[in-house]
Design an enzyme around this catalytic site. Structure first.
Site, PDB file in Angstrom:
ATOM      1  N   ASP A  94       0.698  -0.959   0.291  1.00 34.86           N
ATOM      2  CA  ASP A  94      -0.204  -0.068  -0.106  1.00 34.86           C
ATOM      3  C   ASP A  94       0.880   1.245   0.206  1.00 34.86           C
ATOM      4  O   ASP A  94       2.343   1.408   0.602  1.00 34.86           O
ATOM      5  CB  ASP A  94      -1.214   0.018   1.061  1.00 34.86           C
ATOM      6  CG  ASP A  94      -1.903  -1.031   1.446  1.00 34.86           C
ATOM      7  OD1 ASP A  94      -2.298  -1.612   0.293  1.00 34.86           O
ATOM      8  OD2 ASP A  94      -3.109  -0.626   1.945  1.00 34.86           O
ATOM      9  N   HIS A 104       3.878  -1.881   2.753  1.00 37.36           N
ATOM     10  CA  HIS A 104       3.396  -1.097   2.406  1.00 37.36           C
ATOM     11  C   HIS A 104       5.060  -0.754   1.959  1.00 37.36           C
ATOM     12  O   HIS A 104       6.286  -1.109   1.790  1.00 37.36           O
ATOM     13  CB  HIS A 104       3.882   0.084   3.467  1.00 37.36           C
ATOM     14  CG  HIS A 104       2.701   0.083   4.520  1.00 37.36           C
ATOM     15  ND1 HIS A 104       1.864  -0.666   5.814  1.00 37.36           N
ATOM     16  CD2 HIS A 104       0.743   0.986   3.965  1.00 37.36           C
ATOM     17  CE1 HIS A 104       1.254  -0.479   5.729  1.00 37.36           C
ATOM     18  NE2 HIS A 104       0.318   0.375   5.104  1.00 37.36           N
TER      19      HIS A 104
END
Length: 722
Positions: A86, A238
């Protein structure tokens, strides 16, 4: 001085200005939305909220949710891990993560933030080229559950358009920011998932959180990302949103270990059996996406330029404030010392005399060009005739139709001559007066101006220096009772007279005002008299004298009282003429920049100062005002108001010092804050119109100011300051 005429004003510049301001407003709005209403932050899940409306098939189902029509959920098969990232793409960390994936033969799903994709489209293309896939993580990393419906739509569509612009493909995968497992879905989040499902999006949650967003260290991330048991998982990591060095280190250890344990690591679509999650975009979709992305990129570029311009203008304003105060203090000290020395040299000075003794006693010719000055000509002539210095007064009536010349003749004051001529303009009237003048020293004064008894004597004292060709006096506002009069009074004291002190010290005085100026006839003859090449004949003449090698100085105690416009319309016409005429004069004398001596000082000091302070800063003023509104909406309004108050305090202190130097009561300064809100805008609009008119090559005609007949200057008394 010629008959008032209304030039055809160009309207296109107002359209251009409105378009420019609209463009800047759009740019600032885009910037505010993209960078200040949201943004990537710690990606912890939103906690709390009712889940009463969430179907059990969702709260207890798989992490991949299709809410289009019948709700379906999917889960990766056993020993299958869908690896997701993400908050990227990130210029530093996304390539490192892609390198780790490639080294291990693994593909993943990257849920990208739209604004990051717009900034780094090449990384989005590399993700697809390496065999991984993209999903939408909104445009600005906004919590969709707490956003209104319009913003949800904007965030999802904007994120999609960023991907389409970068890759030419669209995606059907979506991950709401701050989401986690199915059990954490609230009513608000479910509403967002349903809306997205109606638009064809498949929402991807997670079942295994590495918690790398906490930056707990690579070892802890590795532990959190390692599944227990054989159930299929969707792993959350991430590649953006901050320093992801721990993520890269943990991933490099995680992938070999998972492979050794028999896990298959792949994309979301492959893990759950979805097909065609990436679709080629149509031409219309690509055009729309390109327009959207370039709007954001242009706004970023414009904002960068605006930021530098605002910083530069702020520095210039602060430096100018400090400079004028320091130089004005030096000027005041120097002039006081010089006058004490002159007083000591003057023979037989009476101690009781109110006139400061000087060394120049030569008689003076005072020239008064007049066109329809019936309202104030009598007060003007009587005040000049009451001078303590020997004067002859020459009134040149430039074709008046209101009986101006008759009024002067009926006064029958000795030493006053009236010359009548057909209307030819103020420069012609002044040149007529110069031809009729009997003396070497000449004072020029507008017909709406009154002198104090000592004004002429004080004005001509600098001519004791044979290098001085002209002297500027101190113009004071007489009709200062109304709010508009007070604003102009502040402007005259603070803007004009502080600047004249600065110009005097820097030896680059660009303007001896028409209201009160002293000259040598020989200096005027050397430059060809008063030119009509510009509307600011006083500025043009002063610059010509400097370029001819003469010194031009300021005598702040030689006061002249004048009427200023009492209506916004009259003020606009006056300042429009002044500004346009100044631009004409600057252009005419631009060659002074490369000259030496007094001309070089005018060019490299005076003209540069005028260009920066009187042209460029006013042109930037609308941008400053727009940015202030932008700050109130998108930044910290307390800080913005604080900055504005700080600048206001600085301006007030400068103004108070200027009032002190001029011996003025500080009472009118209470109107200064309102002046910054109203009067300042009027002045910068005047500059904008003047600049556009100059670039359009239009010839602006003379705008004569309306006279009000408010001047009353009894001999021997100053005009009251109230």
């Amino acid at each position: 001085m010629s008959r008032a005429g209304h030039a055809a004003r160009p309207r296109a510049h107002w359209v251009a200005l409105a378009a420019l301001l609209a463009f800047l407003a759009l740019t600032l709005t885009v910037q505010g939305y993209m960078h200040h209403l949201a943004g990537v932050s710690d990606d912890g899940a939103t906690v709390g909220g009712s889940a009463s409306a969430v179907p059990a098939s969702v709260s207890q189902g798989g992490p991949v949710i299709s809410a289009r029509g019948d709700v379906r959920t999917l889960t990766p098969g056993p020993k299958t891990i869908a690896l997701t990232f993400d908050d990227g793409p990130d210029r530093v960390w996304t390539p490192k993560i892609l390198d780790v994936l490639k080294a291990n033969g693994v593909h993943a799903t990257f849920f990208a933030v739209g604004e990051a994709v717009i900034s780094h489209p090449d990384l989005a293309r590399r993700i697809l080229a390496d065999g991984s896939e993209l999903g939408v993580h909104t445009l600005t990393h906004t919590d969709l559950g707490s956003a209104p419906a319009w913003r949800r739509q904007l965030e999802i569509v904007g994120g999609q358009q960023a991907i389409v612009d970068a890759t030419g493909s669209s995606t059907s995968l979506l991950r709401p920011p701050y989401s986690s497992e199915n059990a954490a879905v609230t009513n608000d989040t479910w509403a967002a998932i349903e809306d997205a499902g109606g638009d064809g999006y498949v929402t991807v949650l997670s079942t295994l959180d590495s918690e790398d967003w906490r930056r707990p260290g690579a070892a802890r991330i590795l532990h959190n990302a390692t599944p227990t048991g054989s159930s299929g998982q969707i792993l959350l990591m991430h590649d953006g949103g901050g320093n992801r060095s721990e993520t890269v280190a943990a991933l490099a250890r995680l992938l070999p270990e998972l492979k050794a344990q028999g896990y298959r690591v792949t994309t979301v679509s492959d893990a759950v059996g979805l097909t065609q999650t990436m679709h080629p975009a149509s031409i219309s979709e690509r055009v729309t996406a390109g327009a959207f992305a370039w709007t954001v990129r242009i706004s970023d570029a414009v904002m960068g330029i605006v930021g530098w311009l605002l910083l530069l203008s702020g520095i210039v304003m602060l430096v100018r404030s400090a400079l004028v105060v320091v130089v004005a203090a030096r000027h005041a000290h120097t002039t006081r010392r010089a006058r004490r020395a002159a007083s000591a040299r003057a023979p037989g000075a009476a101690r009781s005399s109110s006139v400061v003794p000087g060394v120049v006693t030569d008689p003076v010719s005072v020239i008064v060009p007049a066109y329809n000055e019936a309202a104030g000509i009598e007060a003007s002539i009587r005040s000049i005739a009451a001078s303590t210095h020997r004067v002859e007064i020459i009134v040149v009536d430039d074709g008046s139709t209101d009986g101006t010349a008759d009024i002067v003749e009926r006064m029958r004051i000795p030493g006053v001559r009236v010359i009548r001529q057909q209307n030819a303009g103020k420069p012609a009237a002044l040149n007529t007066g110069l031809l009729a003048a009997s003396h070497e020293l000449v004072v020029m004064v507008d017909g709406d101006t009154v002198f104090e008894p000592e004004t002429v004597s004080r004005l001509v004292q600098p001519f004791a220096d044979p290098a001085v060709g002209a002297v500027s006096g101190n113009t004071k506002v007489a009709n200062r009772r109304g709010i508009l009069g007070r604003w102009q009074h502040i402007e005259y004291v603070v803007g004009f007279n502080l600047d004249r002190r600065l110009f005097d010290v820097a030896e680059c005085m660009p303007t001896v005002p028409g209201a009160i100026g002293g000259f040598r006839r020989s200096a005027l003859a050397a430059v060809g008299g008063v030119s009509d090449d510009t509307l600011a004949e006083d500025t043009d003449l002063t610059m010509s004298l400097l370029r001819d090698g003469w010194r031009v100085v300021y005598r702040e105690d030689a006061r002249a009282w004048t009427e200023v416009p009492a209506s916004l319309g009259s003020l606009w016409k006056q300042r429009y003429r002044w500004c346009y005429g100044t631009l004409q004069s600057m252009f005419k004398h631009r060659g002074a920049v490369v000259q030496t001596g007094a001309a070089g000082k005018l060019g490299r000091r005076g003209l540069v100062y005028l260009l920066v302070i009187q042209v460029m800063l006013p042109l930037l003023a609308p941008i400053v005002d727009l940015f202030a509104l932008y700050g109130l909406f998108f930044l910290d309004p307390v800080k913005i108001i604080g900055f504005w108050l700080a600048f206001l305090v600085i301006q007030t202190l400068v103004a108070a010092y200027a009032f002190f130097l001029d011996g003025e009561s500080p009472g009118p300064l209470w109107t200064l804050p309102l002046q910054q809100v109203v009067y300042r805008q009027l002045m910068y609009l005047v500059v904008i119109q003047s600049v556009f008119t100059a670039f359009a090559g239009r010839r602006l005609r003379w705008h004569r100011m309306e006279r009000y007949g408010t001047l009353r200057a009894p001999a021997g008394q100053r005009v009251p300051s109230s």
